[in-house]
Design an enzyme around this catalytic site. Structure first.
Site, PDB file in Angstrom:
ATOM      1  N   ARG B  55      11.118  -8.553  -3.992  1.00 56.99           N
ATOM      2  CA  ARG B  55      10.326  -9.140  -4.940  1.00 56.99           C
ATOM      3  C   ARG B  55       9.072  -8.360  -5.224  1.00 56.99           C
ATOM      4  O   ARG B  55       8.723  -8.049  -6.451  1.00 56.99           O
ATOM      5  CB  ARG B  55      10.127 -10.708  -4.719  1.00 56.99           C
ATOM      6  CG  ARG B  55      11.122 -11.257  -4.150  1.00 56.99           C
ATOM      7  CD  ARG B  55      10.708 -12.750  -3.445  1.00 56.99           C
ATOM      8  NE  ARG B  55      10.109 -13.710  -4.134  1.00 56.99           N
ATOM      9  CZ  ARG B  55      10.430 -14.583  -4.664  1.00 56.99           C
ATOM     10  NH1 ARG B  55      11.798 -14.965  -4.482  1.00 56.99           N
ATOM     11  NH2 ARG B  55       9.775 -15.328  -5.588  1.00 56.99           N
ATOM     12  N   THR B  56       8.243  -8.298  -4.305  1.00 57.77           N
ATOM     13  CA  THR B  56       6.941  -7.636  -4.498  1.00 57.77           C
ATOM     14  C   THR B  56       6.937  -6.271  -4.818  1.00 57.77           C
ATOM     15  O   THR B  56       6.214  -5.750  -5.808  1.00 57.77           O
ATOM     16  CB  THR B  56       6.317  -7.931  -2.951  1.00 57.77           C
ATOM     17  OG1 THR B  56       6.069  -9.282  -2.518  1.00 57.77           O
ATOM     18  CG2 THR B  56       4.773  -7.581  -3.167  1.00 57.77           C
ATOM     19  N   LYS B  83      12.168   8.507  12.074  1.00 56.16           N
ATOM     20  CA  LYS B  83      11.938   9.620  13.006  1.00 56.16           C
ATOM     21  C   LYS B  83      10.673   9.630  13.764  1.00 56.16           C
ATOM     22  O   LYS B  83      10.356  10.569  14.490  1.00 56.16           O
ATOM     23  CB  LYS B  83      12.277  10.834  12.393  1.00 56.16           C
ATOM     24  CG  LYS B  83      13.575  10.774  11.600  1.00 56.16           C
ATOM     25  CD  LYS B  83      13.901  12.343  10.917  1.00 56.16           C
ATOM     26  CE  LYS B  83      15.145  12.150   9.762  1.00 56.16           C
ATOM     27  NZ  LYS B  83      14.444  12.319   8.514  1.00 56.16           N
ATOM     28  N   ARG B 105       3.042  -2.096   2.134  1.00 50.52           N
ATOM     29  CA  ARG B 105       3.320  -3.476   2.674  1.00 50.52           C
ATOM     30  C   ARG B 105       3.604  -2.827   4.301  1.00 50.52           C
ATOM     31  O   ARG B 105       4.481  -2.108   4.512  1.00 50.52           O
ATOM     32  CB  ARG B 105       4.608  -4.015   2.044  1.00 50.52           C
ATOM     33  CG  ARG B 105       5.638  -4.962   2.659  1.00 50.52           C
ATOM     34  CD  ARG B 105       4.956  -6.379   3.173  1.00 50.52           C
ATOM     35  NE  ARG B 105       4.785  -7.209   1.805  1.00 50.52           N
ATOM     36  CZ  ARG B 105       5.690  -8.024   1.371  1.00 50.52           C
ATOM     37  NH1 ARG B 105       6.822  -8.332   2.175  1.00 50.52           N
ATOM     38  NH2 ARG B 105       5.211  -8.887   0.486  1.00 50.52           N
ATOM     39  N   HIS B 133      -2.156 -11.207   2.103  1.00 52.96           N
ATOM     40  CA  HIS B 133      -1.117 -10.887   1.092  1.00 52.96           C
ATOM     41  C   HIS B 133      -2.255 -11.365  -0.370  1.00 52.96           C
ATOM     42  O   HIS B 133      -1.979 -11.953  -1.259  1.00 52.96           O
ATOM     43  CB  HIS B 133      -0.109 -11.804   1.024  1.00 52.96           C
ATOM     44  CG  HIS B 133       0.969 -11.257   0.002  1.00 52.96           C
ATOM     45  ND1 HIS B 133       0.739 -10.207  -0.898  1.00 52.96           N
ATOM     46  CD2 HIS B 133       2.221 -11.482  -0.050  1.00 52.96           C
ATOM     47  CE1 HIS B 133       1.723  -9.920  -1.659  1.00 52.96           C
ATOM     48  NE2 HIS B 133       2.695 -10.454  -1.227  1.00 52.96           N
TER      49      HIS B 133
END
Ligand code: ZN
Lengths: 433, 312
Positions: B55-56, B83, B105, B133
């Site tokens: 969504r974001t 990795k 994020r 957020h």
């Protein structure tokens, strides 16, 4: 080897009850005389006017990382850092890889220490095999080895099991060893990233409540009472722990405690930067805790300063906060922080940095008294010198110091270990002393 | 305009108002459709997502594309991150590509702030751990503003897992900054530690709160909270703190129901309550695009006015 004459320094030697300006003559590896005026034709005369001459500092809590993490520190680089900090003896914690839980490893660490030849390195033995907290390590093998271990700790890990801790305490009595437990109740602290409080709440980092430390200290004090063991409480970080120790000492318990330089001055507010250089175990706490720790060090509730020198590579430290390991280096800055922050007079300062830790660990060659015939383990420092640390020039292999840019006070000029200068004019001598 | 948006604390009330006003002018008020603008043509924005959030990420991607920016999506899975490449390495790699803005994020609180020290690009926090957020808070404010002319004295209850919620931290800061009064509602195990220092009301009694408020903001309850021992069971949570139609009926007539999504229907909010006319949950999603456009526009677009860009 030429005689050394330390001329005109203020000799502060709590074990001898001495605080006076005097000359100190060193011959071979020993103190050959202390008097108001000593003259010598052929001695190496060192002008110590304006400086303090004291027994060398003793660190009960040093992580030297060897074997296993030689990229972060070795016994040799850590020894250099120690000497520069005015230390003549350090206790190397057991959480190496492999763990110092057997005679072979502690003898190896002691041998590395002798080879470096800059400080006495006293290996600490693990309490439990592999620091796993499951069964006792062979403490007797370590005690009777050539390393003669008299100090056991799973530092970095807490012995969670009360019955196991009880057995460890009982067993350690056989060797008249001290036993220390990194106090952090595992379930309360699980996932914790910093002190639990206003700041953790804002930063969205899981907290470790002060009670996680205090519960284990309270438990261990009770177990020490039960077993008669010599409990040493490492890196006290909360006002509540101070109160527990104060009460236990008032009741006559034969316990001791240490505080780190960083817990004497840094608070959780620094973590607002999310810079893992401030990540340490136990975590930085509040201003009220810092004040309680200073009071406790001043009044002797806390016996001594220990660095908890914990080197980590830049790669390990420069990560997201929750992925970074705990620990700060501290050997080279300890005196500068303690002089600047702890508010101790010189006698107490030397007592907390040298005499008390030597007594706790039972080191007759360290901590004074600097009487004639005593081993010449000495540090000469200027308690008033203001300076700042340059991380790039530190002797430790790691750079994780939280004190960059901070004004420190109190600088080591010379360190003499076994009659030889390990540090002269603030520089490592590389054995040329 | 600010260089980075890492926390609502980076903004002041004027800054927030400017973003809300810009979002309103970017959206076509009549249709609530968002038009396309050439403002960020030639600029590159990276969506650096260490935690999956369709969504974001889509919301930021659409916002950037409607401003004509080039968008790169960098997700942690299947990349060099798996990795063992560190955040700093990744930051320097992205930096070397000459990117203008990094939308990040991350599961670790504080990771965007750390990242911002290592790059010259603008950094926008798209959610970090349990920390903040901030763009969610901006879109929430925008949604509230569509119904209430002023935040001063607006009464907002945030219900549920505030302890683990970055949305709640940003919303509380933003609402307080604009003069709203916030009440946190839920079991003490899900309230933040030392919540008294937040300057909010705290209560476990949802039914006493609902009649007094203008907005009920329901947070998502995750199954893992029960597994970690914060709650006895989701059904008990639902019974004691869930917003169902019976509880929704306690709200004032003009009160709003909000949720940051995705919803656990039947746990923190019932399907009926989520679909009441006063629920603006789908508006929040739409408003996310306009709000993020406004932020990108103001951070990266320089001094051009919206009108000038539109006619360019
Ligand atoms: Zn420890």
């Amino acid at each position: 080897m030429r005689d050394v004459l330390l001329k005109g320094g203020r000799v502060v030697d709590p074990a001898a009850g001495r605080d006076e300006v005097a000359d100190v003559l060193l011959r071979a590896s020993r103190v050959a005389g202390i008097a108001p005026e000593i003259s010598s034709d052929d001695a190496d005369v060192v002008d110590c006017r304006g400086l303090v001459v004291a027994p060398g500092f003793v660190d009960l809590h040093t992580h030297l990382r060897e074997p296993g993490r030689e990229d972060a520190e070795t016994v040799e680089t850590g020894s250099r850092a120690a000497a520069l900090g005015g230390y003549t003896a350090v206790c190397a914690m057991a959480n190496t890889d492999p763990v110092a839980d057997n005679a072979g490893i502690v003898e190896q660490v002691a041998a590395f220490g002798r080879r470096a030849g800059l400080v006495d390195v006293y290996p600490v033995g693990a309490i439990t095999v592999g620091l796993k907290g499951e069964r006792l390590a062979e403490m007797g093998e370590m005690a009777t080895s050539s390393a003669r271990v008299r100090f056991f700790s799973d530092d970095g890990r807490c012995v969670q099991n009360a019955a196991l801790m009880r057995r460890a305490m009982e067993y350690a009595r056989t060797f008249d060893a001290i036993i220390a437990n990194h106090a952090e109740e595992g379930d309360l602290a699980a996932g914790g990233q910093m002190n639990e409080g206003d700041v953790s709440s804002i930063l969205g980092l899981p907290g470790i409540p002060a009670e996680a430390e205090e519960l284990i200290v309270a438990r261990d004090l009770a177990l020490a009472r039960l077993t008669g063991a010599r409990l040493h409480v490492p890196h006290v970080s909360t006002a509540g722990t101070v109160a527990l120790i104060r009460a236990a000492k008032a009741a006559g318990a034969s316990i001791s405690a240490e505080v780190t330089p960083h817990h004497l001055c840094l608070t959780e507010d620094l973590i607002r930067t999310y810079d893992p250089v401030y990540k340490v175990a136990p975590p930085l706490r509040t201003k009220a805790d810092v004040e309680a720790l200073r009071d406790a060090l001043l009044d002797g509730t806390i016996d001594c300063v220990a660095t908890d020198h914990a080197p980590h590579t830049q790669d390990d430290k420069e990560r997201e906060w929750d992925a970074a390991p705990c620990g700060m280096v501290g050997l080279e800055t300890a005196l500068g922080v303690v002089c600047a922050e702890a508010g101790l007079d010189l006698t107490r300062l030397v007592e907390r940095m040298s005499t008390a830790p030597a007594r706790i660990r039972g080191l007759s060659g360290h901590g004074g008294p600097l009487n004639e015939g005593a081993p010449a383990n000495i540090t000469v420092f200027d308690p008033e010198a203001a300076w700042t640390i340059d991380a790039a020039t530190m002797a430790t292999r790691s750079r994780n110091t939280p004190f960059v840019g901070r004004e420190l006070k109190g600088k080591v000029h010379h360190t003499i270990y076994g009659g030889r200068f390990t540090v002269r004019e603030g520089r490592i001598t590389n054995g040329q002393g | 305009m600010i260089r980075h948006l890492l926390s609502i604390r980076d903004l002041d009330p004027d800054g927030i108002e400017k973003i809300l006003a810009t979002a309103a002018s970017l959206a076509d008020v009549g249709s609530r459709q968002v038009k396309k603008y050439p403002t960020l043509r030639g600029r590159t924005i990276v969506n650096l997502f260490y935690e999956s959030s369709t969504r974001t990420r889509l919301s930021f991607e659409l916002a950037a594309k409607r401003l004509s920016a080039d968008v790169l999506n960098f997700s942690a899975s299947g990349s060099s991150v798996e990795k063992g490449e560190s955040l700093k390495d990744t930051a320097q790699t992205i930096e070397a590509m000459g990117v203008d803005c990094i939308v990040v994020r991350h599961k670790s609180s504080g990771a965007p702030l750390r990242l911002s020290k290592w790059v010259s690009a603008n950094v926008i926090n798209a959610g970090d751990g349990m920390h903040e957020h901030p763009t969610q808070a901006l879109l929430d404010l925008y949604t509230m503003r569509q119904h209430f002319p002023s935040f001063a004295g607006l009464r907002v209850a945030i219900v549920g897992d505030v302890r683990h919620s970055r949305v709640a931290r940003s919303d509380v800061l933003a609402l307080q900054m604009l003069g709203a009064e916030v009440t946190l509602v839920g079991p003490p195990t899900l309230m933040p530690p030392n919540a008294s220092s937040w300057g909010v009301e705290l209560t476990a009694e949802i039914e006493e709160v609902l009649p007094k408020i203008d907005v009920v903001y329901v947070l998502r309850i995750q199954l893992e909270r029960m597994e970690a021992g914060f709650l006895p069971s989701l059904s008990e949570y639902s019974r004691l703190w869930g917003l169902d139609s019976r509880r929704a009926a306690l709200l004032k007539d003009d009160a709003l129901i909000m949720h940051p999504g995705p919803m656990n229907r039947g746990v923190e909010v019932s399907a009926e309550a989520a679909e009441l006319p006063r629920s603006v949950i789908t508006d929040q999603v739409a408003n996310g695009i306009a709000t993020r456009m406004a932020l990108l526009y103001l951070m990266l677009g320089g001094e051009h006015s919206v009108e000038a860009s539109a006619s360019a």
